[in-house]
Design a protein around this motif. Structure first.
Motif, PDB file in Angstrom:
ATOM      1  N   VAL A   1     -36.777 -18.461 -69.878  1.00  0.00           N
ATOM      2  CA  VAL A   1     -37.769 -17.389 -69.710  1.00  0.00           C
ATOM      3  C   VAL A   1     -37.778 -16.576 -70.996  1.00  0.00           C
ATOM      4  O   VAL A   1     -36.744 -16.031 -71.394  1.00  0.00           O
ATOM      5  CB  VAL A   1     -37.398 -16.471 -68.513  1.00  0.00           C
ATOM      6  CG1 VAL A   1     -38.480 -15.436 -68.277  1.00  0.00           C
ATOM      7  CG2 VAL A   1     -37.145 -17.287 -67.255  1.00  0.00           C
ATOM      8  N   HIS A   2     -38.942 -16.488 -71.655  1.00  0.00           N
ATOM      9  CA  HIS A   2     -38.980 -15.724 -72.898  1.00  0.00           C
ATOM     10  C   HIS A   2     -40.172 -14.781 -72.942  1.00  0.00           C
ATOM     11  O   HIS A   2     -41.015 -14.789 -72.069  1.00  0.00           O
ATOM     12  CB  HIS A   2     -38.896 -16.627 -74.128  1.00  0.00           C
ATOM     13  CG  HIS A   2     -39.850 -17.771 -74.167  1.00  0.00           C
ATOM     14  ND1 HIS A   2     -40.773 -17.916 -75.149  1.00  0.00           N
ATOM     15  CD2 HIS A   2     -40.012 -18.836 -73.347  1.00  0.00           C
ATOM     16  CE1 HIS A   2     -41.472 -19.022 -74.951  1.00  0.00           C
ATOM     17  NE2 HIS A   2     -41.024 -19.598 -73.863  1.00  0.00           N
TER      18      HIS A   2
ATOM     19  N   LEU B   1     -43.325 -16.105 -70.622  1.00  0.00           N
ATOM     20  CA  LEU B   1     -43.483 -17.552 -70.626  1.00  0.00           C
ATOM     21  C   LEU B   1     -42.252 -18.168 -69.986  1.00  0.00           C
ATOM     22  O   LEU B   1     -41.129 -17.733 -70.229  1.00  0.00           O
ATOM     23  CB  LEU B   1     -43.656 -18.071 -72.056  1.00  0.00           C
ATOM     24  CG  LEU B   1     -44.880 -17.527 -72.800  1.00  0.00           C
ATOM     25  CD1 LEU B   1     -44.886 -18.001 -74.244  1.00  0.00           C
ATOM     26  CD2 LEU B   1     -46.163 -17.913 -72.104  1.00  0.00           C
ATOM     27  N   VAL B   2     -42.479 -19.169 -69.140  1.00  0.00           N
ATOM     28  CA  VAL B   2     -41.392 -19.832 -68.419  1.00  0.00           C
ATOM     29  C   VAL B   2     -41.550 -21.336 -68.604  1.00  0.00           C
ATOM     30  O   VAL B   2     -42.634 -21.876 -68.424  1.00  0.00           O
ATOM     31  CB  VAL B   2     -41.442 -19.500 -66.901  1.00  0.00           C
ATOM     32  CG1 VAL B   2     -40.291 -20.160 -66.167  1.00  0.00           C
ATOM     33  CG2 VAL B   2     -41.449 -18.001 -66.662  1.00  0.00           C
ATOM     34  N   GLU B   3     -40.472 -21.987 -68.994  1.00  0.00           N
ATOM     35  CA  GLU B   3     -40.506 -23.439 -69.185  1.00  0.00           C
ATOM     36  C   GLU B   3     -39.142 -24.030 -68.837  1.00  0.00           C
ATOM     37  O   GLU B   3     -38.150 -23.309 -68.792  1.00  0.00           O
ATOM     38  CB  GLU B   3     -40.913 -23.779 -70.607  1.00  0.00           C
ATOM     39  CG  GLU B   3     -40.046 -23.144 -71.658  1.00  0.00           C
ATOM     40  CD  GLU B   3     -40.648 -23.241 -73.055  1.00  0.00           C
ATOM     41  OE1 GLU B   3     -40.182 -24.122 -73.803  1.00  0.00           O
ATOM     42  OE2 GLU B   3     -41.549 -22.474 -73.384  1.00  0.00           O
ATOM     43  N   PRO B   4     -39.100 -25.344 -68.591  1.00  0.00           N
ATOM     44  CA  PRO B   4     -37.814 -25.974 -68.317  1.00  0.00           C
ATOM     45  C   PRO B   4     -36.871 -25.780 -69.497  1.00  0.00           C
ATOM     46  O   PRO B   4     -37.295 -25.867 -70.657  1.00  0.00           O
ATOM     47  CB  PRO B   4     -38.161 -27.451 -68.150  1.00  0.00           C
ATOM     48  CG  PRO B   4     -39.620 -27.469 -67.811  1.00  0.00           C
ATOM     49  CD  PRO B   4     -40.212 -26.290 -68.524  1.00  0.00           C
TER      50      PRO B   4
ATOM     51  N   MET C   1     -44.611 -18.282 -62.285  1.00  0.00           N
ATOM     52  CA  MET C   1     -44.245 -17.175 -63.176  1.00  0.00           C
ATOM     53  C   MET C   1     -44.724 -17.327 -64.614  1.00  0.00           C
ATOM     54  O   MET C   1     -44.840 -16.337 -65.327  1.00  0.00           O
ATOM     55  CB  MET C   1     -42.725 -16.984 -63.168  1.00  0.00           C
ATOM     56  CG  MET C   1     -42.167 -16.538 -61.829  1.00  0.00           C
ATOM     57  SD  MET C   1     -42.863 -14.985 -61.220  1.00  0.00           S
ATOM     58  CE  MET C   1     -42.206 -13.845 -62.426  1.00  0.00           C
ATOM     59  N   ASN C   2     -44.999 -18.546 -65.057  1.00  0.00           N
ATOM     60  CA  ASN C   2     -45.450 -18.752 -66.433  1.00  0.00           C
ATOM     61  C   ASN C   2     -46.791 -18.056 -66.641  1.00  0.00           C
ATOM     62  O   ASN C   2     -47.733 -18.287 -65.899  1.00  0.00           O
ATOM     63  CB  ASN C   2     -45.561 -20.248 -66.745  1.00  0.00           C
ATOM     64  CG  ASN C   2     -45.809 -20.502 -68.211  1.00  0.00           C
ATOM     65  OD1 ASN C   2     -45.331 -19.778 -69.071  1.00  0.00           O
ATOM     66  ND2 ASN C   2     -46.561 -21.537 -68.504  1.00  0.00           N
TER      67      ASN C   2
ATOM     68  N   PHE D   1     -35.098 -12.751 -73.985  1.00  0.00           N
ATOM     69  CA  PHE D   1     -35.181 -14.047 -73.324  1.00  0.00           C
ATOM     70  C   PHE D   1     -33.931 -14.280 -72.486  1.00  0.00           C
ATOM     71  O   PHE D   1     -32.932 -13.579 -72.633  1.00  0.00           O
ATOM     72  CB  PHE D   1     -35.394 -15.198 -74.323  1.00  0.00           C
ATOM     73  CG  PHE D   1     -34.222 -15.491 -75.216  1.00  0.00           C
ATOM     74  CD1 PHE D   1     -33.277 -16.443 -74.850  1.00  0.00           C
ATOM     75  CD2 PHE D   1     -34.065 -14.833 -76.427  1.00  0.00           C
ATOM     76  CE1 PHE D   1     -32.198 -16.719 -75.679  1.00  0.00           C
ATOM     77  CE2 PHE D   1     -32.992 -15.104 -77.255  1.00  0.00           C
ATOM     78  CZ  PHE D   1     -32.054 -16.054 -76.883  1.00  0.00           C
ATOM     79  N   GLY D   2     -34.035 -15.259 -71.584  1.00  0.00           N
ATOM     80  CA  GLY D   2     -32.895 -15.558 -70.723  1.00  0.00           C
ATOM     81  C   GLY D   2     -33.105 -16.862 -69.986  1.00  0.00           C
ATOM     82  O   GLY D   2     -34.076 -17.587 -70.227  1.00  0.00           O
ATOM     83  N   PHE D   3     -32.197 -17.132 -69.068  1.00  0.00           N
ATOM     84  CA  PHE D   3     -32.222 -18.370 -68.300  1.00  0.00           C
ATOM     85  C   PHE D   3     -32.060 -18.064 -66.819  1.00  0.00           C
ATOM     86  O   PHE D   3     -31.300 -17.171 -66.454  1.00  0.00           O
ATOM     87  CB  PHE D   3     -31.089 -19.303 -68.745  1.00  0.00           C
ATOM     88  CG  PHE D   3     -31.218 -19.731 -70.180  1.00  0.00           C
ATOM     89  CD1 PHE D   3     -31.953 -20.857 -70.514  1.00  0.00           C
ATOM     90  CD2 PHE D   3     -30.620 -19.007 -71.198  1.00  0.00           C
ATOM     91  CE1 PHE D   3     -32.093 -21.249 -71.832  1.00  0.00           C
ATOM     92  CE2 PHE D   3     -30.751 -19.386 -72.524  1.00  0.00           C
ATOM     93  CZ  PHE D   3     -31.484 -20.514 -72.848  1.00  0.00           C
TER      94      PHE D   3
END
Length: 86
Positions: free
Chosen positions: A11-12, A79-82, A68-69, A50-52
């Protein structure tokens, strides 16, 4: 064939005022959050933006990623990505 996304999301573009607890609460409607971590500056101990977020299942992570992206959180478009799990 769809690409597997895993259970961990990157998540950034988070607000620098977002807390770890807020991050967990933000993603918990999509499933069981097993871990939510913010990257902190080692000197100032302030979030880097940013985080995870990790989920119990891949299905929950995929739902959260899609929902959420591109959402606005604390006035910022996140922005949310794998996460690249290597």
């Amino acid at each position: 064939m769809s690409q597997r996304i895993g259970t961990k999301l990157f998540v950034h573009r988070l607000s620098f005022y977002t807390t770890q607890e807020q991050l967990k609460k933000l993603f918990s409607p999509f499933g069981l959050v097993t871990q939510a971590d913010l990257a902190l500056d080692p000197i100032t101990k302030r979030p880097k933006g940013f985080g995870f977020v990790s989920f119990k299942s891949e299905i929950e992570a995929e739902k959260a990623c899609k929902a959420m992206n591109g959402r606005i959180v604390n006035g910022r478009l996140i922005l949310v990505e794998p996460a690249n799990e290597k």
